[in-house]
Design an enzyme around this catalytic site. Structure first.
Site, PDB file in Angstrom:
ATOM      1  N   HIS A 169       0.809  -1.243   0.182  1.00 36.96           N
ATOM      2  CA  HIS A 169      -0.023  -0.019   0.056  1.00 36.96           C
ATOM      3  C   HIS A 169       0.892   1.254  -0.108  1.00 36.96           C
ATOM      4  O   HIS A 169       1.446   1.718   0.920  1.00 36.96           O
ATOM      5  CB  HIS A 169      -0.747  -0.165   1.228  1.00 36.96           C
ATOM      6  N   HIS A 229       0.859   5.108  -2.110  1.00 37.48           N
ATOM      7  CA  HIS A 229       0.667   6.000  -3.293  1.00 37.48           C
ATOM      8  C   HIS A 229       1.574   6.598  -3.773  1.00 37.48           C
ATOM      9  O   HIS A 229       2.717   7.324  -3.273  1.00 37.48           O
ATOM     10  CB  HIS A 229      -0.585   7.101  -2.588  1.00 37.48           C
ATOM     11  N   ASP A 240       1.598   9.542  -5.688  1.00 40.15           N
ATOM     12  CA  ASP A 240       1.693  11.123  -5.514  1.00 40.15           C
ATOM     13  C   ASP A 240       1.965  11.502  -4.323  1.00 40.15           C
ATOM     14  O   ASP A 240       2.644  12.440  -3.970  1.00 40.15           O
ATOM     15  CB  ASP A 240       0.346  11.673  -6.110  1.00 40.15           C
ATOM     16  N   GLY A 269      -9.528   7.647  -1.379  1.00 39.30           N
ATOM     17  CA  GLY A 269     -10.083   9.107  -1.235  1.00 39.30           C
ATOM     18  C   GLY A 269     -10.978   9.305   0.171  1.00 39.30           C
ATOM     19  O   GLY A 269     -11.133   8.096   0.809  1.00 39.30           O
ATOM     20  N   HIS A 287      -9.797   0.688  -0.101  1.00 38.86           N
ATOM     21  CA  HIS A 287      -9.654   1.559   1.333  1.00 38.86           C
ATOM     22  C   HIS A 287     -10.742   1.507   2.045  1.00 38.86           C
ATOM     23  O   HIS A 287     -12.075   1.762   1.534  1.00 38.86           O
ATOM     24  CB  HIS A 287      -9.508   2.909   0.853  1.00 38.86           C
ATOM     25  N   GLU A 332     -10.574   3.046   7.247  1.00 39.86           N
ATOM     26  CA  GLU A 332      -9.697   3.911   7.622  1.00 39.86           C
ATOM     27  C   GLU A 332     -10.441   5.064   8.495  1.00 39.86           C
ATOM     28  O   GLU A 332      -9.738   5.160   9.766  1.00 39.86           O
ATOM     29  CB  GLU A 332      -9.065   4.744   6.477  1.00 39.86           C
ATOM     30  N   ASP A 381       1.872   3.835   2.998  1.00 37.32           N
ATOM     31  CA  ASP A 381       0.914   4.721   2.655  1.00 37.32           C
ATOM     32  C   ASP A 381       1.427   5.641   1.831  1.00 37.32           C
ATOM     33  O   ASP A 381       1.235   5.675   0.573  1.00 37.32           O
ATOM     34  CB  ASP A 381      -0.187   5.186   3.870  1.00 37.32           C
TER      35      ASP A 381
HETATM   36 ZN   LIG Z   1      -4.046   4.841   1.000  1.00 32.64          ZN
END
Ligand SMILES: [Zn+2]
Length: 334
Positions: free
Chosen positions: A17, A19, A21, A174, A201, A204, A281
């Site tokens: 996991h 991301h 960006d 998101g 996701h 969370e 993350d």
């Molecule tokens: Zn995430």
């Protein structure tokens, strides 16, 4: 015996996991900003403040703000390829043998790229990274939960469009509302019909019910899933179905998924037999590395080297890697 930091740093790892960006190195941000003609603060300290979430964010929304800062730099094929390559370079430093890098193709079309061009640019960077480092990699394509159903569907349809090289699965990311899955039912049906490996996701910042709904929808992995701590009655079902939780200690506390370290459910879930894994993350937004996340878990709990190897095995078994990648890593993870 409690595993030492040194032992943990050397351990071969898998990250499920991460991301793209949220994980650009400062050096890469400077390069991409120059290419995009975007002015940046001179000092690294000032730059870091712009691209890192506060240690105590007010909410998940607060945590997501730094992403807006880097997105304008990630709108060309060249930038996406460089960013993906840079992430593989960072993975090598964590002794990662395999990483799944996720991103939302729809966030990178402002410069005129089509969705498929975005995906190809990222996977080119992953492949170039694989060639230069001892790290294997695949991409996960994300739909954003604030997007329309049609927009998210256009990402899923990429899987049907032909063989995507180095693309392993799908995710929804998101802001998380309770019961969000209901509005994505047609997307999830399409994912199922196309047999696309699915991680979602869930749990969370939303409720435990979101985790259970995600499993019901066909997810074999859950992004974070920490809310399941409130629902111990459901743990056995997660164990029976071999559902894997992609947890990220620093991020989970920053986003207020968990209020404080004492309440972090990693160890209690691990001891119960739930398949938990350790992830960053977002390396830059959370100012972390995978080794730092492992070290945090080692500081918080009494875990042995064999416990950490077990956690690595959970990640290996849950990963969406190809048979070829799996065979290459079997000796280290089986
Ligand atoms: Zn995430």
């Amino acid at each position: 015996m409690k595993a030492s930091r040194h032992t943990i740093a050397q351990l071969p790892k898998i990250e499920l996991h991460c991301h793209l960006d949220g994980s650009l190195s400062l050096q890469m941000i400077r390069l991409l900003a120059e290419k995009a003609g975007i002015a940046l603060p001179d000092s690294d300290e000032a730059l870091r403040q712009k691209v890192t979430a506060p240690e105590m964010s007010e909410s998940l929304t607060d945590y997501l703000a730094p992403f807006d800062f880097v997105l304008p730099m990630l709108q060309t094929a060249e930038a996406l390829t460089l960013a993906a390559y840079d992430l593989i370079r960072q993975a090598q430093a964590d002794a990662i043998r395999y990483i799944e890098v996720r991103f939302a193709p729809t966030l990178h079309t402002a410069g005129g790229l089509t969705l498929i061009q975005v995906v190809q640019a990222v996977t080119r960077g992953l492949a170039e990274g694989e060639a230069d480092f001892q790290v294997k990699a695949n991409a996960l394509l994300c739909g954003m939960r604030h997007e329309s159903l049609d927009t998210v569907m256009s990402v899923v349809e990429l899987f049907a469009s032909g063989d995507l090289d180095h693309v392993a699965g799908f995710d929804l990311a998101g802001g998380e509302a309770d019961g969000f899955l209901a509005s994505f039912a047609p997307v999830l049906e399409k994912v199922k019909a196309l047999q696309i490996p699915l991680t979602l996701h869930a749990g969370e910042c939303g409720c435990a019910q979101n985790v259970l709904a995600a499993v019901q929808a066909g997810a074999t992995r859950i992004g974070h899933g920490v809310a399941i701590k409130d629902c111990p009655d459901s743990w056995q079902a997660l164990i029976d179905q071999k559902i894997t939780l992609e947890m990220a200690p620093t991020s989970n506390i920053q986003t207020k998924a968990i209020d404080q370290q004492q309440n972090y459910p990693f160890k209690v879930l691990f001891d119960a037999g739930v398949r938990v894994t350790i992830n960053t993350d977002n390396r830059t937004v959370s100012a972390t590395t995978l080794n730092a996340e492992y070290a945090k878990i080692a500081d918080w709990y009494d875990l042995s080297e064999s416990d950490f190897r077990q956690i690595g095995r959970y990640a290996y078994e849950a990963s969406f890697m190809t048979d070829e990648q799996r065979a290459a890593l079997a000796a280290e993870f089986e």
